[in-house]
Design a protein around this motif. Structure first.
Motif, PDB file in Angstrom:
ATOM      1  N   PRO A 518      28.901  30.098  14.317  1.00 19.71           N
ATOM      2  CA  PRO A 518      27.679  29.613  14.953  1.00 19.71           C
ATOM      3  C   PRO A 518      26.422  29.937  14.152  1.00 19.71           C
ATOM      4  O   PRO A 518      25.379  29.323  14.364  1.00 19.71           O
ATOM      5  N   GLY A 519      26.508  30.890  13.222  1.00 20.18           N
ATOM      6  CA  GLY A 519      25.328  31.281  12.454  1.00 20.18           C
ATOM      7  C   GLY A 519      25.376  30.737  11.033  1.00 20.18           C
ATOM      8  O   GLY A 519      25.560  29.533  10.815  1.00 20.18           O
ATOM      9  N   ALA A 520      25.254  31.630  10.057  1.00 19.97           N
ATOM     10  CA  ALA A 520      25.235  31.223   8.655  1.00 19.97           C
ATOM     11  C   ALA A 520      26.600  30.688   8.247  1.00 19.97           C
ATOM     12  O   ALA A 520      27.629  31.091   8.787  1.00 19.97           O
ATOM     13  N   MET A 521      26.616  29.775   7.291  1.00 21.80           N
ATOM     14  CA  MET A 521      27.877  29.190   6.831  1.00 21.80           C
ATOM     15  C   MET A 521      28.025  29.318   5.316  1.00 21.80           C
ATOM     16  O   MET A 521      28.686  28.500   4.676  1.00 21.80           O
ATOM     17  N   GLY A 522      27.414  30.346   4.765  1.00 20.37           N
ATOM     18  CA  GLY A 522      27.457  30.511   3.313  1.00 20.37           C
ATOM     19  C   GLY A 522      28.576  31.429   2.854  1.00 20.37           C
ATOM     20  O   GLY A 522      29.449  31.819   3.628  1.00 20.37           O
ATOM     21  N   LEU A 523      28.526  31.781   1.557  1.00 19.97           N
ATOM     22  CA  LEU A 523      29.501  32.698   0.968  1.00 19.97           C
ATOM     23  C   LEU A 523      29.197  34.120   1.427  1.00 19.97           C
ATOM     24  O   LEU A 523      28.056  34.449   1.762  1.00 19.97           O
TER      25      LEU A 523
END
Ligand code: BGC
Ligand code: BGC
Length: 744
Positions: A518-523
């Motif tokens: 639901p939050g960040a979708m990065g590495l």
């Protein structure tokens, strides 16, 4: 004529009966093994009778308890003692995502299956149980099985014929463990990449997911359950709208009008029903606030009525007791689900309570007996169709196919076809096999990360969980001199002397629930630090992204010379190396729109948002061979070459706003076998977007589809079918012309 049974040839009925007598005789320890079947075959035991007649006969002999038992599915580990299968007449057993055997190998699975099946066979009517498992990318609970790419990678191949072959390979491995039924395919159309089950989806468009319903024919056989040896019942799941929930929340609420629900989420299920899928699993999710497990309109009216689904509906794990939002079954939940159209309940633990509640609801008239009989008719029809009554035990001939070289080669082909090249600045790829390479990243040498969730355990786990070839090993096997390949997970020790750095980074394993982002979708921090070290060396960085979905990488992308989306490739990492070194050129196309930032979610084709990479994007380079789709030519001895006669008929199998899918059947109307065929029709204003089991060319406003190498042979009077999807209206589709060839 009935098709051959799943486990091979039909066995003489008397032999079966004799075997059962021997079997029950040897199980004197079990209380319910007492009544042996009569020596003379009863009609339901007679494999020469039509299935409908066998079902009628069997139903007429069953008590209410027998019938309720057929509707009950319990988890293997919850059935204590195992003789409860007989005592409670359990119709089905499953292994959940964390279900296993010890030691975990194909042999123990088969032995376990046979032991449980013998319990069912020891009952007076000897109705075999059906065993289900989530074989969603291979026989993925079995250590040593071939692990294929998760569906998102298969969507990138755009190759439904390949996906069908994978279904067949998986069915063989599953059959070798005794298991009869897979809870696959997930025909979810994942619309929001935050959803932790995005990787179980073939892609974000109904067209792409629909085209991959060919996997059903792979699992069951093209003629439906039991039409080939090692036929495994398939499950189209999770009906309906699982991939459309608000915010991509697992088990959430899909808020859509009916027209959009039908246009986006229904076509793949329709295609599966048209292919004769044996079961459909309902979704935990709700449609506009109403849970699917109690949704009579969607389950009974739409699926069973309008689409004509005649298999059985199974509930999801403990989903029926979620209906009122409290744990523990209530009578109201049970009657609501069964009356909505659930035929078999994946209980999975408290089967005694479920059985007594359902019995109560039948006795007090809240669940009509006609509903119980309909559910039983559906379940028993599939069991007869599969051939379970004739061959209830594991066909050990398939046990050795688990993890076979042939299946691993097929998985490697799927891996290379699923690679999507997103960036290749200055043509840094393909890498030279003589290059001095630095390999880094947490997923370079990690089968667990490459396989993702639903591998050896429910949520999956990092590490050496099952035998396979990691990306690093694939690289070392591809280069001329493996000593010129250095590996350091964190990127430590790199200097400017390397030709290139290959960073294999991305997501660690997850499945439903825990996989939602639901939050960040990065590495993660580890990946970012590894990449920073590689960048600092000045060596060109090639990123291989191992992930279950597109990630938010726009900020790092300028630092990378190349980016290859590898998805969750499974155990055959050699397929990644095949593409990195140009032995095969990249051909994969994005099955999902790639976000520019997580705040764009949901982002999908046609929504006007500014993507980092659009749906369908995928670069290539000129070297290497093309993927070889579907070999296995059928040798057809034929007389002298000449023309053959054939007809073609087109049948629309599903439609959505702006497009449709059709099957075209070519029939050999002559007296000599065809060795090739070609069909052609006027496109009008339509465009063909995808063809499987045939090769398309378009010219002069006409589409021409010819046979592939393996399906040109058609016996006199025989048929072959290919499929396609198209943009435009299905109304007034012209009848294709057909030209046949005979001889070689
Ligand atoms: C099981 C899974 C199931 C999940 C649902 C797990 O313990 O292994 O198969 O889907 O529970 O909560
Ligand atoms: C999942 C299903 C799966 C079932 C059995 C559920 O939690 O949603 O996809 O088939 O468990 O493991």
């Amino acid at each position: 004529m009935r098709p051959p049974t799943r486990r091979g040839r039909l066995t003489a009925v008397l032999a079966v009966t004799a075997a059962l007598i021997t079997l029950t005789g040897s199980m004197s320890a079990q209380p319910s093994a007492a009544a042996a079947p009569q020596a003379a075959a009863l009609p339901y035991q007679d494999a020469s009778l039509p299935v409908d007649d066998r079902v009628d006969d069997l139903l007429s002999r069953m008590t209410l308890d027998d019938k309720i038992g057929q509707m009950t599915q319990a988890d293997k580990d919850a059935i204590v003692p195992a003789s409860d299968i007989a005592t409670y007449r359990l119709g089905s057993v499953l292994s959940g995502g964390d279900g296993t055997v010890s030691p975990n190998n194909a042999q123990t699975w088969a032995d376990t299956y046979d032991g449980l099946q013998r319990q069912a066979l020891g009952t007076p009517l000897a109705i075999p149980m059906i065993y289900g498992i989530d074989a969603v990318h291979g026989a993925n609970a079995v250590r040593g099985a071939t692990i294929f790419p998760h569906n998102i990678g298969l969507g990138a191949t755009r190759d439904p014929a390949l996906v069908q072959r994978i279904g067949r390979a998986v069915a063989e491995e599953v059959s070798g463990t005794g298991v009869d039924w897979t809870f696959a395919p997930c025909l979810c159309v994942a619309r929001n990449d935050r959803w932790g089950r995005t990787y179980e989806s073939f892609g974000e468009t109904p067209e792409l997911v629909t085209s991959m319903a060919t996997v059903v024919d792979g699992f069951q056989g093209p003629g439906g359950p039991g039409s080939v040896p090692a036929s495994v019942l398939a499950t189209a799941k999770h009906y309906i709208g699982d991939g459309g929930t608000t915010n991509g929340t697992d088990q959430g609420n899909t808020q859509l009008g009916e027209a959009e629900l039908r246009a986006v989420h229904l076509p793949p299920f329709k295609a599966a029903v048209d292919r004769g899928v044996g079961s459909v699993m309902l979704s935990y999710s709700s449609w506009n606030g109403v849970k699917l497990h109690g949704h009579k309109y969607l389950v009974t009216d739409l699926l069973k009525g309008e689409l004509g689904f005649d298999g059985f509906v199974v509930s999801d794990w403990a989903a029926v007791d979620q209906l009122d939002g409290q744990t523990g079954f209530t009578a109201e939940e049970v009657s609501k689900a069964v009356n909505a159209g659930v035929d078999m309940v994946m209980v999975p633990h408290d089967y005694k309570k479920f059985i007594s509640l359902l019995r109560g609801e039948v006795n007090n008239g809240r669940v009509p007996m006609s509903r119980i009989d309909d559910a039983n008719r559906r379940i028993l029809t599939q069991k007869f169709g599969l051939g379970l009554f004739e061959k209830p035990l594991t066909d050990r001939a398939y046990t050795s196919t688990v993890g076979s070289a042939e299946h691993r080669a097929l998985a490697r082909q799927a891996v290379r076809q699923s690679q999507v090249l997103l960036k290749n600045e200055g043509g840094v790829l393909p890498l030279a096999k003589s290059a001095k390479l630095f390999v880094a990243g947490k997923s370079a040498d990690d089968i667990g990360n490459m396989s993702g969730g639903w591998t050896m355990s429910w949520q999956g786990r990092s590490g050496d969980i099952t035998p396979g070839t990691t990306v690093l090993e694939g690289i070392r096997e591809s280069v001329n001199d493996p000593s010129r390949v250095t590996f350091e997970r964190y990127g430590n020790g790199i200097d400017g002397s390397y030709t290139a750095a290959v960073a294999v980074v991305g997501e660690t394993p997850y499945a439903e629930g825990r996989g939602d982002r639901p939050g960040a979708m990065g590495l993660d921090q580890e990946d970012l630090q590894t990449l920073a070290k590689l960048k600092a060396s000045g060596v060109p960085v090639v990123v291989v992204l191992v992930s279950g979905r597109p990630l938010d990488i726009a900020a790092q992308l300028p630092d990378w010379r190349a980016l290859l989306a590898a998805w969750l490739p499974g155990t055959e990492g050699g397929g990644v190396a095949d593409v990195l070194f140009g032995d095969h050129r990249p051909t994969g196309k994005l099955p999902m729109t790639w976000m520019r930032s997580a705040s764009q979610q949901p982002i999908n084709q046609g929504d006007g948002k500014d993507a980092l990479f659009p749906y369908g994007h995928g670069l290539t380079y000129g070297t290497g061979t093309d993927p070889t789709p579907t070999p296995t030519p059928t040798p057809t001895p034929t007389p002298a070459p000449g023309p053959g006669s054939c007809t073609a008929t087109a049948k629309v199998t599903s439609t959505w706003s702006g497009g449709f899918q059709a099957d075209v059947t070519v029939r050999n109307t002559g007296t000599t076998p065809l060795t090739g065929w070609s069909t052609s029709w006027d496109l009008g204003s339509r465009t063909v977007t995808n063809v499987w089991n045939g090769a398309l060319t378009t010219a002069g406003g006409r589409a021409t589809v010819r046979n592939l190498a393996w399906n040109g042979g058609v016996a006199a009077g025989g048929t072959v079918t290919f499929g396609y999807t198209a943009n435009g209206s299905a109304d007034g589709l012209p009848v294709p012309s057909c030209t046949g060839t005979t001889g070689t």
